[in-house]
Motif scaffolding. Structure first.
Motif, PDB file in Angstrom:
ATOM      1  N   ALA A   1       0.843  -1.187   0.000  1.00 52.42           N
ATOM      2  CA  ALA A   1       0.000   0.000   0.000  1.00 52.42           C
ATOM      3  C   ALA A   1       0.884   1.244   0.000  1.00 52.42           C
ATOM      4  N   ILE A   2       0.424   2.327  -0.628  1.00 52.44           N
ATOM      5  CA  ILE A   2       1.266   3.520  -0.762  1.00 52.44           C
ATOM      6  C   ILE A   2       1.050   4.465   0.414  1.00 52.44           C
ATOM      7  N   GLN A   3       2.105   5.223   0.737  1.00 50.50           N
ATOM      8  CA  GLN A   3       2.045   6.225   1.809  1.00 50.50           C
ATOM      9  C   GLN A   3       3.070   7.299   1.461  1.00 50.50           C
ATOM     10  N   ASN A   4       2.637   8.341   0.767  1.00 47.93           N
ATOM     11  CA  ASN A   4       3.543   9.404   0.354  1.00 47.93           C
ATOM     12  C   ASN A   4       2.761  10.694   0.125  1.00 47.93           C
ATOM     13  N   PHE A   5       3.486  11.757  -0.242  1.00 47.90           N
ATOM     14  CA  PHE A   5       2.860  13.046  -0.552  1.00 47.90           C
ATOM     15  C   PHE A   5       3.170  13.475  -1.981  1.00 47.90           C
ATOM     16  N   LYS A   6       3.469  12.520  -2.841  1.00 51.18           N
ATOM     17  CA  LYS A   6       3.843  12.826  -4.219  1.00 51.18           C
ATOM     18  C   LYS A   6       2.618  13.241  -5.041  1.00 51.18           C
TER      19      LYS A   6
ATOM     20  N   ILE B   1      -2.215   7.528 -15.724  1.00 50.79           N
ATOM     21  CA  ILE B   1      -1.972   8.363 -14.554  1.00 50.79           C
ATOM     22  C   ILE B   1      -2.212   7.532 -13.294  1.00 50.79           C
ATOM     23  N   LEU B   2      -1.196   7.444 -12.452  1.00 52.88           N
ATOM     24  CA  LEU B   2      -1.313   6.705 -11.195  1.00 52.88           C
ATOM     25  C   LEU B   2      -1.476   7.680 -10.040  1.00 52.88           C
ATOM     26  N   PRO B   3      -2.542   7.552  -9.269  1.00 53.39           N
ATOM     27  CA  PRO B   3      -2.726   8.441  -8.120  1.00 53.39           C
ATOM     28  C   PRO B   3      -1.752   8.089  -7.005  1.00 53.39           C
ATOM     29  N   MET B   4      -1.346   9.078  -6.253  1.00 54.04           N
ATOM     30  CA  MET B   4      -0.454   8.906  -5.113  1.00 54.04           C
ATOM     31  C   MET B   4      -1.146   9.442  -3.860  1.00 54.04           C
ATOM     32  N   GLY B   5      -0.445   9.391  -2.729  1.00 57.42           N
ATOM     33  CA  GLY B   5      -0.961   9.992  -1.513  1.00 57.42           C
ATOM     34  C   GLY B   5      -0.793   9.118  -0.286  1.00 57.42           C
ATOM     35  N   PRO B   6      -1.126   9.651   0.884  1.00 54.52           N
ATOM     36  CA  PRO B   6      -1.006   8.903   2.160  1.00 54.52           C
ATOM     37  C   PRO B   6      -2.185   7.958   2.357  1.00 54.52           C
ATOM     38  N   ALA B   7      -2.216   6.905   1.566  1.00 56.38           N
ATOM     39  CA  ALA B   7      -3.378   6.009   1.562  1.00 56.38           C
ATOM     40  C   ALA B   7      -3.346   4.993   2.697  1.00 56.38           C
ATOM     41  N   ALA B   8      -2.184   4.444   3.024  1.00 52.48           N
ATOM     42  CA  ALA B   8      -2.105   3.346   3.995  1.00 52.48           C
ATOM     43  C   ALA B   8      -2.611   3.757   5.366  1.00 52.48           C
ATOM     44  N   SER B   9      -2.250   4.964   5.817  1.00 52.16           N
ATOM     45  CA  SER B   9      -2.676   5.405   7.144  1.00 52.16           C
ATOM     46  C   SER B   9      -4.189   5.578   7.202  1.00 52.16           C
ATOM     47  N   LEU B  10      -4.776   6.148   6.148  1.00 49.85           N
ATOM     48  CA  LEU B  10      -6.234   6.315   6.136  1.00 49.85           C
ATOM     49  C   LEU B  10      -6.933   4.965   6.039  1.00 49.85           C
ATOM     50  N   ASP B  11      -6.339   4.051   5.282  1.00 44.23           N
ATOM     51  CA  ASP B  11      -6.947   2.733   5.126  1.00 44.23           C
ATOM     52  C   ASP B  11      -6.916   1.962   6.445  1.00 44.23           C
ATOM     53  N   ALA B  12      -5.852   2.136   7.220  1.00 43.67           N
ATOM     54  CA  ALA B  12      -5.761   1.444   8.506  1.00 43.67           C
ATOM     55  C   ALA B  12      -6.856   1.916   9.455  1.00 43.67           C
TER      56      ALA B  12
ATOM     57  N   ALA C   1     -11.474  -0.485  -1.135  1.00 45.41           N
ATOM     58  CA  ALA C   1     -10.548  -1.597  -0.902  1.00 45.41           C
ATOM     59  C   ALA C   1     -10.357  -2.485  -2.116  1.00 45.41           C
ATOM     60  N   ALA C   2     -10.991  -2.172  -3.238  1.00 44.57           N
ATOM     61  CA  ALA C   2     -10.710  -2.894  -4.471  1.00 44.57           C
ATOM     62  C   ALA C   2      -9.461  -2.349  -5.154  1.00 44.57           C
ATOM     63  N   HIS C   3      -8.979  -1.175  -4.711  1.00 41.30           N
ATOM     64  CA  HIS C   3      -7.804  -0.552  -5.327  1.00 41.30           C
ATOM     65  C   HIS C   3      -6.528  -1.226  -4.834  1.00 41.30           C
ATOM     66  N   PRO C   4      -5.625  -1.593  -5.725  1.00 41.16           N
ATOM     67  CA  PRO C   4      -4.399  -2.281  -5.294  1.00 41.16           C
ATOM     68  C   PRO C   4      -3.473  -1.421  -4.448  1.00 41.16           C
ATOM     69  N   PHE C   5      -3.614  -0.091  -4.498  1.00 42.79           N
ATOM     70  CA  PHE C   5      -2.787   0.761  -3.645  1.00 42.79           C
ATOM     71  C   PHE C   5      -3.333   0.831  -2.219  1.00 42.79           C
ATOM     72  N   GLU C   6      -4.572   0.399  -2.012  1.00 41.28           N
ATOM     73  CA  GLU C   6      -5.163   0.339  -0.671  1.00 41.28           C
ATOM     74  C   GLU C   6      -5.133  -1.076  -0.118  1.00 41.28           C
ATOM     75  N   ASN C   7      -5.461  -2.033  -0.958  1.00 42.47           N
ATOM     76  CA  ASN C   7      -5.625  -3.426  -0.524  1.00 42.47           C
ATOM     77  C   ASN C   7      -4.913  -4.316  -1.536  1.00 42.47           C
ATOM     78  N   PRO C   8      -3.579  -4.372  -1.475  1.00 43.70           N
ATOM     79  CA  PRO C   8      -2.806  -4.964  -2.568  1.00 43.70           C
ATOM     80  C   PRO C   8      -2.826  -6.483  -2.674  1.00 43.70           C
ATOM     81  N   THR C   9      -3.005  -7.217  -1.578  1.00 47.85           N
ATOM     82  CA  THR C   9      -2.837  -8.669  -1.619  1.00 47.85           C
ATOM     83  C   THR C   9      -3.970  -9.371  -0.881  1.00 47.85           C
ATOM     84  N   PRO C  10      -4.152 -10.659  -1.129  1.00 45.68           N
ATOM     85  CA  PRO C  10      -5.130 -11.424  -0.329  1.00 45.68           C
ATOM     86  C   PRO C  10      -4.828 -11.381   1.168  1.00 45.68           C
TER      87      PRO C  10
END
Length: 599
Positions: A196-201, A244-255, A271-280
């Motif tokens: 999951a991504i966690q950045n400010f890009k 275009i790939l979205p970025m941002g502090p996703a992991a903390s919000l998802d938690a 949670a269908a987005h792979p940047f939020e919920n990447p694996t089984p």
């Protein structure tokens, strides 16, 4: 039913039950400081002095309710203002404009009530600052409020002959700092480790390996579509090799989304987005997190009232109801669409429409049941694409009041309200004054219970009826017939019960639905919470009765059966006529002979 589905459910419940006792003891010690957590007393005292909180001063229920509602209202106002001003604030690399007034109102109330209903696409609507300081802030406030309400009711049963039920500010600080924050940090780190991504890009443009071609309307110099002699739009072929790939502090919000039973996703597809919920594995962890605090609070309840058997009885009531719902939903999704089977199409993988292949029909159906049972509302699949019975299970779990685990704190409180109803009914049948955990259940408590259990059906059924009659309501319905009706019924069931999931075929991001659902969200939350606090205050004033020969045992199998029956009768039959017009009618339209094929 496949062996994979059964194994997934069994492993999930086994891990959940193993975590109940140790984490339950931790949360009890956090909210009612004892044991090893007393070492944090100096830090807590310094924090209370900084916030000017007198931890020794407790409140009666009216004061507690007043402060709770006022604080929540101010929190909603803060998030509303943040959305309206985000264009002029930092951490907005995409230069997103201000959110519209109606959407800002709906979103602020939605996240405040832990529903996190989203009528917008998060990555192209909310700046990083709004996501963190606004929605992320409410992701702590909402579950912490539910946790406060739960412990107030616990104290109501445990205390006697007192008017005081605790201090809201103390409870709120402890719920956020000792419970929600550490658990969310641990989960966020795990999500980042899994991908999951966690950045400010800012958003990243990448070149794809394949060329994407599509047709788009051809425009004239003024930007208007060009039409041919027959009035049809002229199109032109466009080829691109960029995404275009979205970025941002996703992991903390998802938690905080799953740990606090909030549900609002950083991205539009949640949670269908792979940047939020990447694996089984993250999918399984997310499901576990949604049930974790609601489950362990049952143990906390038993410990505080001095009889852990009471907590286990409530927990196993929830487990049995959840397991039955999950089996029905997974079976329905594995069976697939009978219309496709009639055409000879292979549905060995089940109903895969609107589902992520990395989760399959089992992982998607189980997530859907958990997210609607827990009050989370986050989705890893399109609930609108579920079979009628699969969608019905999700809708029904919300309509019973989200008491099958439910949201943090308020789910267990809702089940305790049904427990009081159960002992009240049983007491009337044998001609004995009803009592629960040594407290007499009298007319005042039943009046408050009546308000709390009637407000949500009123909001759901009246809101649905108005929406299918008014032109503004009908404009948002994209599907005709019973399924379109189900979309509206699901929306109001989700809002009034503070869930936030949706049958996304309804176009709800309109001034009409944003306003109507905001009303349902607010009144569904606080017209339930305030009566809960009133009940806690009334119980705390009563003296404790010793159990006698006529006292109904509330920790055995008989009481579990009675409690399940009470939930089914009181909580479900209210909606039966509406359900017949929606998912049941759609189901029988797909199965003209009433037969289910084997998955």
């Amino acid at each position: 039913m496949s062996s994979h589905a059964i194994s997934l459910l069994v492993v999930f419940l086994l891990i959940l039950l193993l975590a109940v006792k140790p984490l339950g003891a931790f949360i009890t010690a956090a909210m009612e400081p004892s044991g090893f957590l007393t070492v944090l007393a100096p830090f807590e005292q310094y924090l209370f002095r900084l916030l000017r909180i007198d931890a020794r001063k407790e409140m009666h229920w009216q004061e507690y309710a007043y402060v709770l509602v006022l604080f929540n209202a101010l929190a909603a106002l803060w998030v509303y203002a943040l959305q309206r001003w985000q264009a002029d604030l930092p951490l907005n690399p995409q230069d997103l404009s201000a959110v519209s007034p109606d959407s800002s109102l709906n979103t602020a109330i939605s996240f405040l009530t832990a529903a996190c209903w989203q009528g917008y696409a998060g990555e192209i609507t909310m700046s990083y600052l709004t996501q963190m300081l606004g929605l992320g802030f409410l992701n702590f406030v909402a579950p912490a409020t539910g946790l406060c309400v739960a412990f107030v009711l616990f104290r109501g049963f445990a205390r006697h002959e007192t008017a005081f039920i605790g201090n809201f500010w103390v409870d709120m600080v402890r719920a956020c700092t000792y419970v929600l924050l550490p658990l969310s940090v641990i989960l966020a780190i795990f999500l980042v480790q899994q991908g999951a991504i966690q950045n400010f890009k800012p958003f990243v443009a990448i070149q794809t390996m394949d060329v994407t071609q599509y047709q788009t309307p051809k425009l004239d110099a003024t930007g208007q579509p060009i039409k041919d002699a027959n009035g049809q739009a002229v199109t032109e072929s466009v080829s691109i090799r960029k995404q275009i790939l979205p970025m941002g502090p996703a992991a903390s919000l998802d938690a905080t989304k799953v740990m606090g039973n909030n549900g609002g996703g950083f991205f539009n597809v949640n949670a269908a987005h792979p940047f939020e919920n990447p694996t089984p594995l993250t999918n399984f962890a997310g499901m576990l997190a949604m049930f974790l605090i609601p489950a362990v609070l049952c143990f906390s309840f038993g410990r505080i009232v001095g009889d852990t058997r009471q907590g286990w009885a409530i927990l196993f009531t929830m487990v049995f109801m959840f397991a039955g719902s999950a089996l029905v939903a997974m079976y329905a999704e594995q069976a697939g669409n009978p219309l496709l089977s009639h055409l000879g199409l292979d549905q060995s993988g089940g109903n895969l429409e609107g589902k992520e292949m990395r989760f399959g029909s089992d992982g998607s159906a189980l997530w859907a049941v958990i997210t609607t049972a827990s009050g989370t509302g986050g989705s890893n699949a399109m609930h609108d694409s579920f079979t009628p019975i699969g969608g019905f299970v999700c809708m029904w779990l919300m309509q019973v009041g989200e008491v099958v685990f439910g949201g943090v704190g308020v789910g267990l409180v809702g089940m305790l309200i049904f427990a009081i109803i159960a002992v009240f009914i049983s007491g009337l049948m044998i001609g004995r004054t009803p009592e629960y955990l040594g407290k007499k259940i009298e007319s005042y408590e039943m009046k408050m219970i009546s308000i709390s259990i009637l407000i949500t059906p009123l909001l759901v059924l009246v809101g649905t009826a108005i929406s299918i009659l008014l032109p503004d309501g009908k404009l948002g319905i994209l599907n005709p017939g019973s399924h379109g009706f189900s979309e509206v019924l699901y929306a109001f069931s989700s809002a009034a019960n503070n869930n936030g999931s949706a049958f996304a075929g309804l176009s709800a991001n309109t001034p009409y639905y944003n306003t109507m659902l905001a009303v349902a969200l607010w009144f569904g939350r606080f017209f339930s919470i305030v009566p809960y606090l009133a009940i806690a205050g009334a119980l705390a004033k009563k003296h404790r009765l010793l159990p006698g020969e006529g006292t109904l045992p509330t920790h055995g199998a008989l009481f579990i059966v009675l409690l399940i029956a009470t939930v089914l009768i009181v909580g479900a039959l209210t909606y039966f006529p509406a359900l017949v017009l929606g998912p049941f009618a759609e189901h029988f339209a797909l199965w003209p002979h009433g037969q289910w094929s084997q998955p």
